[in-house]
Design a protein around this motif. Sequence first.
Motif, PDB file in Angstrom:
ATOM      1  N   PRO A 104       0.777  -1.228  -0.277  1.00 40.12           N
ATOM      2  CA  PRO A 104       0.042  -0.025  -0.007  1.00 40.12           C
ATOM      3  C   PRO A 104       0.769   1.273   0.116  1.00 40.12           C
ATOM      4  N   ASP A 105       2.065   1.311   0.544  1.00 38.52           N
ATOM      5  CA  ASP A 105       3.073   2.367   0.555  1.00 38.52           C
ATOM      6  C   ASP A 105       3.965   2.424  -0.390  1.00 38.52           C
ATOM      7  N   VAL A 106       5.098   1.317  -0.237  1.00 36.16           N
ATOM      8  CA  VAL A 106       6.263   1.670  -1.172  1.00 36.16           C
ATOM      9  C   VAL A 106       6.581   0.213  -1.541  1.00 36.16           C
TER      10      VAL A 106
ATOM     11  N   LEU B 270      13.933  10.419   0.763  1.00 38.38           N
ATOM     12  CA  LEU B 270      13.365   9.689   1.513  1.00 38.38           C
ATOM     13  C   LEU B 270      12.357  10.212   2.546  1.00 38.38           C
ATOM     14  N   THR B 271      12.807  11.398   2.936  1.00 38.80           N
ATOM     15  CA  THR B 271      11.658  12.273   3.839  1.00 38.80           C
ATOM     16  C   THR B 271      10.634  12.525   3.125  1.00 38.80           C
TER      17      THR B 271
ATOM     18  N   PRO C  96      11.010   2.203   5.859  1.00 33.18           N
ATOM     19  CA  PRO C  96      10.573   0.835   7.024  1.00 33.18           C
ATOM     20  C   PRO C  96       9.344   0.161   6.224  1.00 33.18           C
ATOM     21  N   ASN C  97       9.239  -0.982   6.166  1.00 33.19           N
ATOM     22  CA  ASN C  97       8.347  -1.870   5.804  1.00 33.19           C
ATOM     23  C   ASN C  97       7.939  -1.981   4.636  1.00 33.19           C
ATOM     24  N   ALA C  98       8.705  -1.553   3.465  1.00 29.19           N
ATOM     25  CA  ALA C  98       8.730  -1.358   2.016  1.00 29.19           C
ATOM     26  C   ALA C  98       8.650  -2.839   1.601  1.00 29.19           C
ATOM     27  N   LYS C  99       8.073  -3.262   0.634  1.00 27.55           N
ATOM     28  CA  LYS C  99       8.346  -4.438  -0.084  1.00 27.55           C
ATOM     29  C   LYS C  99       9.314  -4.241  -1.182  1.00 27.55           C
TER      30      LYS C  99
ATOM     31  N   GLY D  13      13.978 -15.025 -11.926  1.00 32.27           N
ATOM     32  CA  GLY D  13      12.354 -14.304 -11.953  1.00 32.27           C
ATOM     33  C   GLY D  13      12.332 -13.280 -11.074  1.00 32.27           C
ATOM     34  N   ILE D  14      11.238 -13.215 -10.207  1.00 29.54           N
ATOM     35  CA  ILE D  14      10.957 -12.197  -9.445  1.00 29.54           C
ATOM     36  C   ILE D  14      10.875 -12.606  -7.892  1.00 29.54           C
ATOM     37  N   SER D  15      11.531 -12.047  -6.880  1.00 33.27           N
ATOM     38  CA  SER D  15      11.287 -12.516  -5.585  1.00 33.27           C
ATOM     39  C   SER D  15      11.348 -11.579  -4.398  1.00 33.27           C
ATOM     40  N   GLU D  16      10.736 -11.898  -3.526  1.00 28.97           N
ATOM     41  CA  GLU D  16      10.745 -10.869  -2.452  1.00 28.97           C
ATOM     42  C   GLU D  16      11.783 -11.075  -1.660  1.00 28.97           C
ATOM     43  N   VAL D  17      12.299 -10.006  -1.060  1.00 28.99           N
ATOM     44  CA  VAL D  17      13.660 -10.075  -0.137  1.00 28.99           C
ATOM     45  C   VAL D  17      13.625  -9.009   0.969  1.00 28.99           C
ATOM     46  N   ALA D  18      14.266  -9.345   2.015  1.00 26.30           N
ATOM     47  CA  ALA D  18      14.292  -8.309   3.229  1.00 26.30           C
ATOM     48  C   ALA D  18      15.554  -7.070   2.846  1.00 26.30           C
ATOM     49  N   TYR D  19      15.256  -6.108   3.410  1.00 24.01           N
ATOM     50  CA  TYR D  19      16.362  -5.026   2.973  1.00 24.01           C
ATOM     51  C   TYR D  19      17.721  -5.566   3.418  1.00 24.01           C
TER      52      TYR D  19
END
Length: 244
Positions: free
Chosen positions: A42-44, A174-175, A200-203, A211-217
């Motif tokens: 929903p955010d970033v 960023l701000t 914070p909390n971005a996907k 392919g495409i995969s989700e990763v943590a920062y």
Amino acid sequence: MGLQAKPYLQRITALFGDDIDWERHPYSVPAVRNLESISFHPDVTFFIGENGAGKSTVLESIALALGFGIDGGNKNISLNTASERAPLQHALRLSRSFRTPRDGYFFRAESFHNVSTHMDELWERDSASAESLHARSHGEAFMAVLLNKFKGRGLYLLDEPEAALSPNRQLAALTAIHQLVEEESQFIIATHSPILLAYPNAKILLFDGTGISEVAYEDTEHYSVTRDFLNHYPRRLEQLLKPE
């Protein structure tokens, strides 16, 4: 609990026809070849990956499917035809919120100069005018757009916005992004910047050869390589620059 307005863009789904030439760009890129669907935060949401991994191609195609021009800007700016340069857009199906965003912008670093020129011509400004984006550096011009043109409650697509930003300007960006998120905005950003990726909390979606995969920062190469270099830069320079 009431219905949530965001994400304005909830998901994209790729429906490829039987006539696709999988050996032709962009379909030969693994992230595009294996694309099924992407759900957005929903955010970033960030797109990351090496040059040529497909992140900008997919972002550009989403922008075109949403009605933006290929050079970027808002939906009132269209400087080129997109059909030949971005065929992927025709395969995308968009799932959206019940609420339409009030504002929107597609920032494309490599064609921002063209958009700035168009805006000056539209408003009959020369490059010496204080209002002209050409009177500023690339970084100053982008920050001016981010701070003055983005009005909130918007859907904003940014392709490598850090291209002309110093580290301090990246922090300022960023701000500004956070303030716009607080004003019910949604961002989808293709970036190489470990500073922007820290939001914070971005996907974070990694485009690579699988392919495409989700990763943590902290699992991104952007974070680990930057941290390692800054913490051990004398040794890393010695390794990188030693004679063959």
